[in-house]
Scaffold this active site. Sequence first.
Site, PDB file in Angstrom:
ATOM      1  N   CYS A  14       0.984  -1.103   0.008  1.00 43.43           N
ATOM      2  CA  CYS A  14      -0.171   0.055   0.058  1.00 43.43           C
ATOM      3  C   CYS A  14       1.065   1.245  -0.089  1.00 43.43           C
ATOM      4  O   CYS A  14       2.187   1.117  -0.110  1.00 43.43           O
ATOM      5  CB  CYS A  14      -1.068  -0.018   1.240  1.00 43.43           C
ATOM      6  SG  CYS A  14      -0.387  -0.013   2.667  1.00 43.43           S
ATOM      7  N   CYS A  51      -2.032   1.223  -4.008  1.00 40.69           N
ATOM      8  CA  CYS A  51      -0.559   1.993  -4.242  1.00 40.69           C
ATOM      9  C   CYS A  51      -0.501   2.364  -5.816  1.00 40.69           C
ATOM     10  O   CYS A  51       0.531   3.047  -6.141  1.00 40.69           O
ATOM     11  CB  CYS A  51       0.464   0.902  -4.116  1.00 40.69           C
ATOM     12  SG  CYS A  51       0.603  -0.559  -5.140  1.00 40.69           S
ATOM     13  N   CYS A  68       3.142   0.477  -8.070  1.00 41.26           N
ATOM     14  CA  CYS A  68       3.713  -0.985  -8.061  1.00 41.26           C
ATOM     15  C   CYS A  68       4.258  -1.121  -9.185  1.00 41.26           C
ATOM     16  O   CYS A  68       3.661  -1.327 -10.082  1.00 41.26           O
ATOM     17  CB  CYS A  68       2.614  -1.641  -7.546  1.00 41.26           C
ATOM     18  SG  CYS A  68       1.594  -1.299  -5.801  1.00 41.26           S
TER      19      CYS A  68
END
Length: 145
Positions: free
Chosen positions: A19, A93, A97
């Site tokens: 996250c 996120c 990512c």
Amino acid sequence: MSTPADLPVPAVPSVLFVCVHNAGRSQMAAAFLTHLGQDRVEVRSAGSAPAATVNPAVVEAMREVGIDVSAEVPKVLTVEAVQASDVVITMGCGDACPYFPGKRYLDWQLDDPAGQGVDAVRPIRDRIEQRIRGLLDELGVRAAG
């Protein structure tokens, strides 16, 4: 994106929770997977922009279910962590990512506990626990307790 049926599950699967701040959702998910999966799953968590500490309301909510995350420290997301994981579970996120072919990616849409009190964190915690139990079933790992 890969689907669960596309990729084999290793003997000891490794899961990375990501996250933004690694101070709430990913910490709770990693703690539940560590607790329920015991040594049958390798667990990592990280954030694209880690906070200095774990959210105090998250610490309190997890303590209520017998899991202590007070000593956890938010960690920065690295390419190595993604490469070393079989399953990467993102929680808000976004594009931060990294994507690697051959990895199984899941995106869990969960409310962000940042800035919330423990009353708001409890339902998020409970949804995360339910998802972790489902993930263990998918991985073929029996949940402890």
